[in-house]
Design an enzyme around this catalytic site. Sequence first.
Site, short mmCIF file in Angstrom:
data_model
loop_
_atom_site.label_atom_id
_atom_site.label_comp_id
_atom_site.label_asym_id
_atom_site.label_seq_id
_atom_site.Cartn_x
_atom_site.Cartn_y
_atom_site.Cartn_z
N GLU A 75 34.98 -75.68 -46.27
CA GLU A 75 33.67 -75.19 -46.70
C GLU A 75 33.58 -75.05 -48.23
O GLU A 75 32.70 -74.37 -48.75
CB GLU A 75 33.33 -73.87 -45.99
CG GLU A 75 33.18 -74.09 -44.48
CD GLU A 75 32.73 -72.86 -43.71
OE1 GLU A 75 31.79 -72.99 -42.90
OE2 GLU A 75 33.30 -71.78 -43.91
N TYR A 121 21.28 -49.57 -52.03
CA TYR A 121 22.57 -50.23 -52.30
C TYR A 121 22.51 -51.72 -52.05
O TYR A 121 23.12 -52.52 -52.75
CB TYR A 121 23.67 -49.52 -51.49
CG TYR A 121 23.50 -48.06 -51.67
CD1 TYR A 121 23.81 -47.47 -52.90
CD2 TYR A 121 22.90 -47.27 -50.69
CE1 TYR A 121 23.55 -46.13 -53.14
CE2 TYR A 121 22.65 -45.92 -50.91
CZ TYR A 121 22.97 -45.36 -52.14
OH TYR A 121 22.71 -44.05 -52.38
#
Length: 212
Positions: A75, A121
Site C-alpha cells: 500500500e 479534539y
Amino acid sequence: MTGAERAAREEMAALAASLFARGFSVGSAGNISMRLDDGFLITPTNSCLGRLAPERIARLDASFAHVAGDKPSKEVFMHRAFYAAREDAGAVVHLHSTWATAVSCLADADAANPIPPLTPYFVMRIGRAMPVVPYYRPGDAAMEPAIAEAARGARAVLLANHGPVVSGRSLTDAVYAAEELEEAAKLFMLLRGEKARLLTPAQVDDLLATFG
Ligand code: ZN
C-alpha cells in the site's frame, strides 16, 4: 545508517506496537511511513505492526525506490499520494481500525465530511473535513491519484469500505491523529440515532484559528 534514522526506526516500531497492542490494527493490516531528509521509511509488506524489527523497516529513496530493509508495504502508493499532495506531511498512518472503517462503510455518509464535529479534539487533530475516497479494489493503481486529489485539501482521508489514511507533521502527530480519528468515529457511531449537539461552524472556526 545515521543516528537519526536509527532513532526514527526505533520510534516507528514502538508506536506501531502501541497501536497494535490497543487493537487499532490486527494481523498484518495497517502500514506506517515517515519522511527522512533524503527518502522515506515504511513498514514492510505482510508485517505485523505489533512485532516490527526496527532494522528491517523498508528504506525508500526520495523517488520511492526500495533501497534497504524488507520489501515495502503493497500500500506504499497511498503514502506516496500523501507526500506528493502535502508538503506538510512528515508521516502517514493507514489503519483498518474498526470504528473508522465502520464509518467508511456507511451508505449514507457525507462524502465531503462523514464525521461531524462532535468534539474539539477531532477538529484540532484532523481539521475541518476528512473526505471519503470512493471504493477501489486493493492494489488498483487508480486509487493513488484519487487519494492525492483528496489529500490536497485535507490532512486525512477515509477510503470507502477500507479505512483511514492520516498524515501529520511528525510520526507522533500522525499516530495521535489516527487515534483521535478512531475515537471520533466511535463516538459518531455510538450517537447515530441520538440527537447530538454538534460544534457550531463558529466554534470550529475558533478552534482552527487557535490550534490549526
Ligand atoms: Zn489497507
